[in-house]
Design a protein around this motif. Sequence first.
Motif, PDB file in Angstrom:
ATOM      1  N   LEU A   1      -7.993   5.392  -2.727  1.00 47.01           N
ATOM      2  CA  LEU A   1      -6.966   6.333  -3.184  1.00 47.01           C
ATOM      3  C   LEU A   1      -5.865   6.481  -2.146  1.00 47.01           C
ATOM      4  N   PHE A   2      -6.257   6.603  -0.885  1.00 47.99           N
ATOM      5  CA  PHE A   2      -5.272   6.742   0.196  1.00 47.99           C
ATOM      6  C   PHE A   2      -4.372   5.515   0.291  1.00 47.99           C
ATOM      7  N   LEU A   3      -4.972   4.325   0.273  1.00 49.50           N
ATOM      8  CA  LEU A   3      -4.188   3.102   0.438  1.00 49.50           C
ATOM      9  C   LEU A   3      -3.286   2.842  -0.767  1.00 49.50           C
ATOM     10  N   MET A   4      -3.747   3.202  -1.962  1.00 49.86           N
ATOM     11  CA  MET A   4      -2.904   3.025  -3.147  1.00 49.86           C
ATOM     12  C   MET A   4      -1.588   3.778  -2.994  1.00 49.86           C
ATOM     13  N   PHE A   5      -1.675   5.039  -2.578  1.00 53.02           N
ATOM     14  CA  PHE A   5      -0.462   5.848  -2.452  1.00 53.02           C
ATOM     15  C   PHE A   5       0.346   5.463  -1.218  1.00 53.02           C
ATOM     16  N   GLN A   6      -0.303   4.869  -0.236  1.00 56.64           N
ATOM     17  CA  GLN A   6       0.446   4.365   0.911  1.00 56.64           C
ATOM     18  C   GLN A   6       1.229   3.104   0.540  1.00 56.64           C
ATOM     19  N   MET A   7       0.645   2.258  -0.289  1.00 55.73           N
ATOM     20  CA  MET A   7       1.312   1.014  -0.673  1.00 55.73           C
ATOM     21  C   MET A   7       2.507   1.269  -1.583  1.00 55.73           C
ATOM     22  N   ASP A   8       2.302   2.071  -2.592  1.00 57.09           N
ATOM     23  CA  ASP A   8       3.386   2.342  -3.547  1.00 57.09           C
ATOM     24  C   ASP A   8       3.008   3.603  -4.332  1.00 57.09           C
ATOM     25  N   PRO A   9       3.497   4.783  -3.911  1.00 60.87           N
ATOM     26  CA  PRO A   9       3.080   6.032  -4.562  1.00 60.87           C
ATOM     27  C   PRO A   9       3.347   6.055  -6.063  1.00 60.87           C
ATOM     28  N   LEU A  10       4.517   5.573  -6.476  1.00 61.76           N
ATOM     29  CA  LEU A  10       4.864   5.612  -7.901  1.00 61.76           C
ATOM     30  C   LEU A  10       3.949   4.705  -8.704  1.00 61.76           C
ATOM     31  N   PHE A  11       3.759   3.473  -8.226  1.00 62.10           N
ATOM     32  CA  PHE A  11       2.907   2.543  -8.956  1.00 62.10           C
ATOM     33  C   PHE A  11       1.458   3.009  -8.941  1.00 62.10           C
ATOM     34  N   ALA A  12       1.040   3.650  -7.837  1.00 60.83           N
ATOM     35  CA  ALA A  12      -0.329   4.189  -7.761  1.00 60.83           C
ATOM     36  C   ALA A  12      -0.535   5.269  -8.812  1.00 60.83           C
ATOM     37  N   LEU A  13       0.452   6.161  -8.949  1.00 63.70           N
ATOM     38  CA  LEU A  13       0.357   7.223  -9.945  1.00 63.70           C
ATOM     39  C   LEU A  13       0.332   6.637 -11.352  1.00 63.70           C
ATOM     40  N   ILE A  14       1.187   5.644 -11.587  1.00 64.46           N
ATOM     41  CA  ILE A  14       1.213   4.987 -12.903  1.00 64.46           C
ATOM     42  C   ILE A  14      -0.127   4.321 -13.191  1.00 64.46           C
ATOM     43  N   ALA A  15      -0.699   3.661 -12.178  1.00 68.56           N
ATOM     44  CA  ALA A  15      -1.984   2.983 -12.359  1.00 68.56           C
ATOM     45  C   ALA A  15      -3.085   3.976 -12.711  1.00 68.56           C
ATOM     46  N   LEU A  16      -3.114   5.134 -12.027  1.00 66.82           N
ATOM     47  CA  LEU A  16      -4.128   6.144 -12.318  1.00 66.82           C
ATOM     48  C   LEU A  16      -3.943   6.732 -13.716  1.00 66.82           C
ATOM     49  N   LEU A  17      -2.677   6.941 -14.114  1.00 64.97           N
ATOM     50  CA  LEU A  17      -2.418   7.452 -15.461  1.00 64.97           C
ATOM     51  C   LEU A  17      -2.835   6.435 -16.519  1.00 64.97           C
ATOM     52  N   ILE A  18      -2.620   5.144 -16.227  1.00 62.29           N
ATOM     53  CA  ILE A  18      -3.029   4.103 -17.170  1.00 62.29           C
ATOM     54  C   ILE A  18      -4.550   4.093 -17.313  1.00 62.29           C
ATOM     55  N   ILE A  19      -5.257   4.214 -16.185  1.00 60.01           N
ATOM     56  CA  ILE A  19      -6.720   4.250 -16.225  1.00 60.01           C
ATOM     57  C   ILE A  19      -7.209   5.449 -17.036  1.00 60.01           C
ATOM     58  N   ALA A  20      -6.589   6.623 -16.789  1.00 62.49           N
ATOM     59  CA  ALA A  20      -6.969   7.821 -17.542  1.00 62.49           C
ATOM     60  C   ALA A  20      -6.676   7.639 -19.030  1.00 62.49           C
TER      61      ALA A  20
END
Length: 703
Positions: A368-387
């Motif tokens: 979770l930490f590294l996802m938001f460090q790499m690209d916060p917007l894409f990380a949020l989109i990825a989590l929303l897609i999973i949900a």
Amino acid sequence: MFLRFGYAVGHVGVAGTIVIILLGHLVTIPTALAIAEIATNRRVEGGGEYFIISRSFGTTIGGTIGIALFLSQAISVAFYMIAFAEAFGPLFGWLGIPFDTRLVSLPGIAALLALMLTRGAALGVTALYVVAATLAVSLALFFLGEAPAGIDVTATLGASFEPDPLIYVFAIIFPAFTGMTAGVGLSGDLANPRRSIPLGVLSATVGGLIVYVLIVLKLDMSASQEMLVTDQLVMGQIAVWGPIIPIGLAAATLSSAIGSILVAPRTLQALAHDRIIAAQSVTDRLAKGVGTTNEPRNATIVTAAIAFVVAVFGNVDLVARIISMFFMVTYGALCAISFLEHFSARPSYRPSFRSKWYLSLLGALVCLFLMFQMDPLFALIALLIIAGLYVTIERSAGHANDLSTIFSGVMTQLTRWLQVRLQKMPREDWRPSLIMISDRTFERSAGRRLLTWLSQRYGVGTYLHYIHGMLDEESYHESLRVLERLIEQTEQAESTVYVDTIISPSMRSALAQALQLPGVSGMENNTALFEFSSHDGDEVVAEVAEGLELAWIYHMNGLVLRHGDRHFGDRRTVHVWLTAHDERNATLMILLAYILLGHPEWRRAELTIFAAYESKVEERARTLREMITTGRIPVTEKNIQIIPTSHEIDFDRLVEAKSGEADLVLLGLGGERLRHQDPGILRKCPSLPEVLWVCAREDIGME
């Protein structure tokens, strides 16, 4: 490894690159352990990680992770074929032909597709042995090599050089760490998957870690920063025989591409077989296999099509960042589920290999930490897609809410632990733990509503529906039907009260049993709530009085709600009446009024305290005001009314005159007095619509 490790060392240095490797393995090692654990829980068939996850945690969780996993595997085919094409750069330069990776990657994907469709997994696995041998030779010649003649390995670029950030470099080289699960996708082709998967996954992860660190150290000792930054095939300048590096690159990327194109179709085939994909016509085609080995030809075509599209539009660095995010989501979900499963302690989860809960938690948090460090917007989109995927799968084809099953196990374990801990801890701060039992559950709601209001935030409430009779098969099934109705009503009312049923031959015996029950919150029940209507007969009032007597014996506070036809009116006014006899009741009455006003339905209510004293009026008034002030009860001075009384004043008429329009009136009741008086005392002040009689058995302090 061949293309980007030199770039990494050149930009973030040997220490930074080792940090990246360790960070990556903080993700992959917990994931490898989680996969090894899950793989030993059930019989493993085709479908790799998806099959393992779905059979352990359900098809909803499995489908959600499986779709993300399939996309990452399919995109990986393109990623590795683009990197495979990079190995032909020197050849194109030698021939004088403009180089474009698509000239190699697209025909390469087509060749892989043809190989899979004609020869299947057997040939692919055989090819991996040849590829692995070539890879081993290329690494050996690299480690035996030395720095090129005349090169100062300590030379650095000038001040104008701006290195890429460490987290950006991490996102680019993270796919190098993800190959450890490639063999899991061939679970259906393994002779003994429960042994082979843990052994293969863990040895691949540890072996990869060692090799990567050694490569970084060798690059740092054998090349200058300029070489590392400008030459992506810098390993070829160090190796004993330079051409072996492009050959090794081709072998490494080809092996990974073969692994991905073997695994991805099997994941998709398993998803289709479990009807995760809604369209039945598409599902049937994708689930269909060919031959005795059930080769997923249609799924292979879909995988290749995705790889074609990505290879046309992507370059190696862009695709690497996309894959990193997909793998992070998948690995993080695996670690999180493994962590939750450790705490849920379901008897059906019995893996022969055990990881540690703290490693799984570490893996999930690092992902979770590294996802938001790499690209916060894409990380949020990825989590929303999973949900979104989870909700969609749950609502389609009747799939279960698998997370609720896991979380219910987690909550059961957590509740058990907390209850045991709470029982052992000393009680310094009082709060109401209420229990109510009634056989009039579905005829009236006033008592349950009051219980809900008092339990919403500060208190804990338990409601038992009384079923008259002996415990037998018929009464037991009736209790289950009633409990189902109770739970449904509780959910509709958004109540926090715990509900259940009790079967007993008499109300007295039911009360005797219920009052001895442990509290659901880990603390003993300290208050019993009873109710009756102003229209009820004397037998109901006598029953309530008997219940109060039992509560008194059990050293519990007693509350009796007498309700009328106003149903608590507008819930705007609460009156508390105190007398000289309420020395013990006063604190409980004021606290209950404060707790009641904390409920949203009573948020606009105003609290008024009436203190009617015959003697020592000033002294008692001063004590009351001090208690309210130090207790931080939100009552204004004008709402504290001190009323001197005497024997000539009819107290009941005084209360009716002052509180006739109040939505709820709290009156004190002495336990000892009630035991020696007619239960009809509960009918006093008949013109009051709703009265809550309060009988305190505990000495409650107002801190």
